[in-house]
Structure formats: structure tokens, C-alpha cells
Design a protein around this motif. Structure first.
Motif, short mmCIF file in Angstrom:
data_model
loop_
_atom_site.label_atom_id
_atom_site.label_comp_id
_atom_site.label_asym_id
_atom_site.label_seq_id
_atom_site.Cartn_x
_atom_site.Cartn_y
_atom_site.Cartn_z
N ASN A 20 129.02 -84.02 52.27
CA ASN A 20 129.64 -83.92 50.93
C ASN A 20 128.61 -83.64 49.84
O ASN A 20 128.74 -84.10 48.71
N LEU A 21 127.59 -82.86 50.19
CA LEU A 21 126.57 -82.49 49.21
C LEU A 21 127.15 -81.42 48.28
O LEU A 21 127.67 -80.41 48.75
N PRO A 22 127.05 -81.61 46.95
CA PRO A 22 127.53 -80.58 46.04
C PRO A 22 126.83 -79.24 46.31
O PRO A 22 125.64 -79.20 46.62
N ALA A 23 127.58 -78.16 46.18
CA ALA A 23 127.06 -76.83 46.53
C ALA A 23 125.78 -76.49 45.78
O ALA A 23 124.91 -75.78 46.31
N PHE A 24 125.64 -76.99 44.56
CA PHE A 24 124.44 -76.70 43.76
C PHE A 24 123.16 -77.05 44.50
O PHE A 24 122.13 -76.38 44.36
N TRP A 25 123.19 -78.12 45.32
CA TRP A 25 121.98 -78.65 45.94
C TRP A 25 121.66 -78.03 47.29
O TRP A 25 120.60 -78.32 47.86
N ASN A 26 122.52 -77.20 47.82
CA ASN A 26 122.24 -76.58 49.11
C ASN A 26 120.97 -75.74 49.04
O ASN A 26 120.86 -74.81 48.24
N GLY A 27 120.00 -76.08 49.86
CA GLY A 27 118.76 -75.32 49.92
C GLY A 27 117.75 -75.62 48.82
O GLY A 27 116.67 -75.03 48.79
N ARG A 28 118.06 -76.53 47.92
CA ARG A 28 117.12 -76.86 46.84
C ARG A 28 116.18 -77.99 47.26
O ARG A 28 116.46 -78.75 48.18
N THR A 29 115.08 -78.09 46.54
CA THR A 29 114.03 -79.07 46.88
C THR A 29 114.03 -80.23 45.89
O THR A 29 114.07 -80.02 44.67
N ILE A 30 113.98 -81.44 46.43
CA ILE A 30 113.73 -82.64 45.65
C ILE A 30 112.38 -83.20 46.10
O ILE A 30 112.14 -83.36 47.30
N LYS A 84 102.22 -85.84 31.47
CA LYS A 84 102.93 -85.04 30.48
C LYS A 84 103.17 -83.61 30.98
O LYS A 84 104.10 -82.94 30.53
N ALA A 85 102.31 -83.16 31.87
CA ALA A 85 102.42 -81.79 32.39
C ALA A 85 103.47 -81.65 33.48
O ALA A 85 103.75 -80.53 33.93
N LEU A 86 104.05 -82.76 33.91
CA LEU A 86 105.05 -82.71 34.98
C LEU A 86 106.44 -82.47 34.40
O LEU A 86 106.89 -83.18 33.51
N SER A 87 107.11 -81.48 34.94
CA SER A 87 108.49 -81.21 34.53
C SER A 87 109.24 -80.61 35.72
O SER A 87 108.63 -80.12 36.67
N ALA A 88 110.54 -80.70 35.65
CA ALA A 88 111.40 -80.13 36.68
C ALA A 88 112.73 -79.77 36.03
O ALA A 88 113.16 -80.46 35.08
N PRO A 89 113.39 -78.70 36.48
CA PRO A 89 114.63 -78.27 35.83
C PRO A 89 115.67 -79.37 35.68
O PRO A 89 116.34 -79.46 34.64
N SER A 90 115.82 -80.22 36.70
CA SER A 90 116.84 -81.28 36.65
C SER A 90 116.25 -82.65 36.38
O SER A 90 116.94 -83.66 36.54
N GLY A 91 114.98 -82.71 35.94
CA GLY A 91 114.41 -83.97 35.46
C GLY A 91 113.45 -84.65 36.41
O GLY A 91 113.34 -84.31 37.58
N VAL A 92 112.74 -85.63 35.83
CA VAL A 92 111.79 -86.48 36.55
C VAL A 92 112.26 -87.92 36.38
O VAL A 92 112.44 -88.38 35.25
N TYR A 93 112.46 -88.64 37.49
CA TYR A 93 113.07 -89.96 37.47
C TYR A 93 112.15 -90.99 38.12
O TYR A 93 111.50 -90.71 39.12
N PHE A 94 112.16 -92.21 37.57
CA PHE A 94 111.24 -93.26 38.02
C PHE A 94 111.97 -94.58 38.19
O PHE A 94 112.83 -94.95 37.38
N ILE A 127 123.61 -85.76 38.66
CA ILE A 127 122.81 -84.55 38.44
C ILE A 127 123.47 -83.40 39.20
O ILE A 127 123.37 -83.33 40.43
N HIS A 128 124.17 -82.56 38.49
CA HIS A 128 124.88 -81.43 39.12
C HIS A 128 125.73 -81.92 40.29
O HIS A 128 125.75 -81.32 41.37
N GLY A 129 126.42 -83.04 40.09
CA GLY A 129 127.33 -83.57 41.09
C GLY A 129 126.72 -84.54 42.08
O GLY A 129 127.45 -85.22 42.81
#
Length: 219
Positions: A20-30, A84-94, A127-129
Motif C-alpha cells: 500500500n505504498l503511495p505511487a509517489f514513492w515508487n522507486g524513490r530514495t529515502i 545547514k547545507a543539508l536539504s531534500a525535496p520532501s524534508g529532513v526529519y529528526f 509526506i505525499h501520502g
């Protein structure tokens, strides 16, 4: 050899099939990074190397699984400045680990927010479903509190979810709550013998790598 090994960064890639992975995440990297332990031995220079590696991956989002700090007295703002130089399109979480609680977590979490990280304070975000739940170590270590946090998060078991929690313990709680995939650090795989033996005695197969706990995958 031990010092060289400790400062040699490894990158491991795995493919995880989540129902049940949202289609947006197919093949993407976390990207997951954990247990940096900034303190007397690791500081801005090491952080810069980690951030550079993470940015080279082109990950959709970055998850940081605790123990960013060692818990010793340091210049916190200087230690985290490279992040501060770290970024990602869908965010950085801690989420915090046990060492991030030594001396009180407040100043650490504030510093990480200042460099642009989203601190997950025992909460769920979508995050995108994809459902992402973050629980700090002290709270997930107490089974009753952990269970209450996940109940409040109201995870939908019909949609893929990730739990970011520092240590691989109390896993029956998220598995019962319908979590699909838990990401953790903490064990260091014992780092070197004989502690590798003790890590496996304490955490079993969950000391390292991708495994399954009931219906839930654990890395």
C-alpha cells in the motif's frame, strides 16, 4: 585500524517492498543516517563529510534516527553548522536518541531546528501520502507512553507507514499499531568484538540489517 574504520563512511542501499505504498514513492530514495555522536571526537569536519555524502544521494527525504550528539559539553551551534547545507525535496526529519537526552534535549533540538530540520516530537506527518511517525527514545522506551503516542497518531494500517525510533525495542507496540516499517539505529552492531557479541545477545537479529517483526519490517 579502529580509528580509520570509525571515520570511514559506509553507504548501504536496500530496496524495501512496502504494501500500500503511495505511487509517489515508487522507486524513490529515502536516506537514513543515525548515531553521528557529535562531541569530543566528532565535530563540524565529520558533519561536513556526512552532509556531502547525503547530498550526493539525491534522496527524496532524509531521516535522522537519533544520537546526533554524544551528550558531552560542546559548542552545539558550531557542531551543527554544516547541517545547514543539508536539504531534500520532501524534508529532513529528526528524532532524539538516548544520548540526545543527556543533560536535557531542549538545546539540542532547538539547534537542529535552527539548521532547518523538522524535529518529530512524538507525532505523525504525511509526506505525499506516506505516514511518517517519529518517537523520541525516552518515550518509546516506556511501553505505556509509546502505545499512547501511537494511538494518538492514528496510523492508517491500510496505507504504508514508517516509524522513526532510535532503538529496535518494544517492537510489538508499533506492529500492533499497524506500522509498516521501523527505522532505527542505536546498536552500532556492537562496533567491534566482543561488543558485537553482546549487541546480538541484546537485540538478536535486529542488531543490524533488514528483518521482520510480525507484519512489520525493521531496519
Amino acid at each position: 585500524f579502529a580509528l580509520f574504520s570509525a571515520y570511514w563512511l559506509r553507504l548501504t542501499r536496500i530496496t524495501v517492498p512496502l504494501p500500500n505504498l503511495p505511487a509517489f514513492w515508487n522507486g524513490r530514495t529515502i536516506a537514513l543516517v543515525t548515531d553521528i555522536h557529535l562531541g569530543n571526537f566528532r565535530g563540524p569536519a565529520f558533519s561536513h563529510r556526512v552532509v556531502s555524502l547525503l547530498m550526493s544521494m539525491g534522496a527524496e527525504c532524509v531521516l535522522i534516527g537519533g544520537d546526533m550528539f554524544d551528550g558531552v559539553k560542546i559548542d552545539v551551534a558550531n557542531a551543527v553548522e554544516p547541517w545547514k547545507a543539508l536539504s531534500a525535496p520532501s524534508g529532513v526529519y529528526f528524532v532524539g536518541g538516548n544520548h540526545d537526552d543527556y543533560g536535557g534535549r531542549k538545546m539540542y533540538l532547538e539547534a537542529l531546528r535552527e539548521v532547518g530540520m523538522r524535529v518529530l516530537d512524538n507525532e505523525k506527518v504525511n509526506i505525499h501520502g506516506l505516514q511518517l511517525v517519529g518517537v523520541h527514545d525516552a518515550e518509546m522506551h516506556e511501553e505505556g507512553i509509546f502505545r499512547a503516542i501511537l494511538a494518538k497518531a492514528a496510523v492508517d494500517p491500510g496505507t504504508a507507514s514508517i516509524l522513526l525510533a532510535h532503538r529496535p525495542s518494544n517492537m510489538a507496540v508499533p506492529e500492533e499499531a499497524g506500522i509498516s516499517f521501523q527505522l532505527s539505529g542505536h546498536t552500532h552492531l556492537g562496533q567491534f568484538w566482543p561488543w558485537t557479541h553482546f549487541a546480538r545477545r541484546v537485540h538478536g537479529k535486529f542488531a543490524y540489517g533488514l528483518n521482520r517483526f510480525g507484519r512489520m519490517l525493521v531496519y
